[in-house]
Design an enzyme around this catalytic site. Structure first.
Site, short mmCIF file in Angstrom:
data_model
loop_
_atom_site.label_atom_id
_atom_site.label_comp_id
_atom_site.label_asym_id
_atom_site.label_seq_id
_atom_site.Cartn_x
_atom_site.Cartn_y
_atom_site.Cartn_z
N LYS A 74 0.83 -1.20 0.00
CA LYS A 74 0.00 0.00 0.00
C LYS A 74 0.87 1.26 0.00
CE LYS A 74 -3.57 2.13 2.97
NZ LYS A 74 -4.30 1.98 4.25
N SER A 151 -8.87 2.72 4.32
CA SER A 151 -8.11 3.27 3.22
C SER A 151 -7.27 2.24 2.45
CB SER A 151 -7.18 4.36 3.76
OG SER A 151 -6.24 3.83 4.70
N SER A 175 -8.87 0.73 8.74
CA SER A 175 -8.53 0.69 7.32
C SER A 175 -8.07 -0.66 6.78
CB SER A 175 -7.46 1.74 7.01
OG SER A 175 -8.00 3.03 7.10
#
Length: 473
Positions: A74, A151, A175
């Site tokens: 990520k 996220s 997230s």
């Protein structure tokens, strides 16, 4: 080769590589080809490794349990040498470039993983969705028009579509667990200090954590075995633990389970979510656990405000540090990010210390609750599905906060208190969408959760349930 991840999880693929049945080069090339095709519809991957960067990634992979398995990291909380960590922001798209891997990324490589790219995130991870102005929204492979959550939505979308069996994810308020729930995956947030954040000391006063989303419990457990442990100079670490992979195979025994029908201090839930909790509670009873309705006693409003204060202060500080003297121009940062930074600029030492004290008080209150119970069950989030555009970082800050409130109603307290939590895809809507159930345990009790997750995975397997038709086909 393209369909390998339709059948095998990461440990199984690593075994194929170690035994010579699959070559690393052919595996990486085929995976990248599939990921590029999927990304045309998902918009989940921001950067694909190629050329010298890819060659170094292949050469740098160790001979651990995930030998040769492609992996995505990520664009937040983890640095990969030679590339920028954009944090989902146009302002940091090209600089600074990381001089070295962060500690967790080094451990990923030693476990055998071959990093082949980076995944999409909301700007600075501030939204529980993945719809940044820089790069655009990531789509949920389960259905047209739905968000993959955030996220870590980029990672979750790729794994849900079976582009990979697992991918890196981070969690500052839910997230990892929110996108796992919306994408029908297993998502595990470790205890505070379980995975080192070196070279930095901590993220969000200890609320931030990193791990992965995955299709199987054992992949998550084995990766945490590889990532767990302190680095020299860490400000704190989680209590010593055994093998999480071994814990996944152990019967959990008779656990004392509490369950929630609505958030602490919150509004009643959609009956579909209540039904999912009640069905899961019944399953736990069938499996021999002691189950009762009970809620921890803490001030949910104060905990949420404290996390907001810490996030704002960190947003302002991180922009200043990462910019290294550069000044954001018009459109470089999204409105909610700018509002958070301005709020953070105004946070006093008194405000920040009080927020951290609230973190600690909430942690003690949950600690008391977990003297009576081993596990707390709830929905992962307070809505059944999430249409794209529900939470907009272009909205005024107050409207943004209202829109995201139900999404983090169950998850964020786990970050405040630093306790481990997992989202497990155990329920489904009548029209086939996944519903994640969250399980929380006392600080340092990841083994309890993995043991329970292994039992649940066997009782209600989910791996064969995947998006059919549309983007994930």
């Amino acid at each position: 080769m393209e369909d390998l991840f339709e059948t095998y999880d990461a440990l199984a693929v690593g075994r194929l590589v170690r035994t010579g049945r699959v070559g690393v080069r052919e595996l990486v090339d085929a995976t990248l080809a599939r990921l590029r095709t999927l990304n045309k519809s998902l918009n989940a991957i921001t950067d694909f490794y190629e050329g010298d960067l890819l060659e170094r990634s292949i050469a740098g992979a160790g001979d651990g349990p995930f030998q040769g398995v492609p992996f995505l990291v990520k664009q937040l909380m983890a640095d990969c040498a030679g590339t920028p960590t954009t944090v989902g922001s146009r302002f940091f798209a090209h600089e600074p470039v990381a001089a070295a891997d962060s500690a967790a990324v080094s451990r990923m490589r030693r476990s055998g993983l071959v990093i082949v790219g980076r995944t999409n995130t909301s700007e600075f991870g501030l939204a529980p969705t993945t719809e940044p102005a820089f790069g655009g929204p990531t789509l949920n492979p389960w259905r047209e028009g739905l968000s993959s959550g955030g996220s870590s939505g980029g990672s979750a979308a790729v794994v849900a579509a079976r582009g990979l069996p697992m991918a890196h994810a981070t969690d500052g308020g839910g997230s990892i667990r929110i996108p796992a729930a919306l994408c029908g995956l297993f998502g595990f947030k470790p205890s505070r200090g379980r995975v080192s954040l070196a070279p930095i000391g901590e993220t969000l006063a200890g609320a931030g954590a990193q791990h992965c989303v995955s299709i199987s419990v054992r992949d998550s457990a084995a990766l945490l075995d590889a990532l767990a442990g302190s680095e020299p100079g860490d400000p704190y670490t989680a209590p010593p633990a055994g093998s999480f992979l071994a814990a996944r195979l152990r019967p959990p025994g008779r656990l004392r389970v509490a369950f929630l029908r609505q958030p602490v201090g919150g509004q009643p839930l959609d009956p579909v979510l209540v039904g999912a909790v009640e069905q899961t509670a019944a399953l736990l009873e069938e499996l021999g656990h002691s189950v009762e309705e009970a809620a921890p006693d803490y001030d949910a409003t104060a905990a949420g405000q404290a996390l907001g204060t810490v996030m704002a202060a960190n947003t302002f500080t991180n922009i200043q540090l990462r910019a290294n003297g550069r000044v954001p121009g018009n459109g470089d940062l999204e409105p909610v990010t700018l509002a958070a930074a301005e709020q953070g600029r105004a946070v006093t030492a008194h405000d920040y210390i009080r927020a951290v004290q609230t973190f600690h008080r909430t942690g003690r209150q949950l600690g008391t609750f977990f003297e009576r119970f081993d596990v707390l069950l709830s929905p992962t989030l307070g809505c059944v599905s999430l249409p794209l555009g529900t939470v907009r970082m272009s909205d005024p800050a107050e409207q943004f906060q209202q829109a995201m409130a139900s999404l983090v109603a169950f998850t964020s307290v786990c970050n405040v208190a630093g306790v481990p939590a997992m989202s497990v895809p155990l329920a489904w809507t009548d029209d086939g969408l996944p519903i994640g159930l969250q399980f929380v345990a006392r600080f340092g009790a990841e083994e309890t959760l993995f043991s329970l997750a292994g039992q649940l995975e066997q009782a209600r397997p989910w791996r064969d349930r995947r998006p059919s038709g549309g983007r994930g086909a």
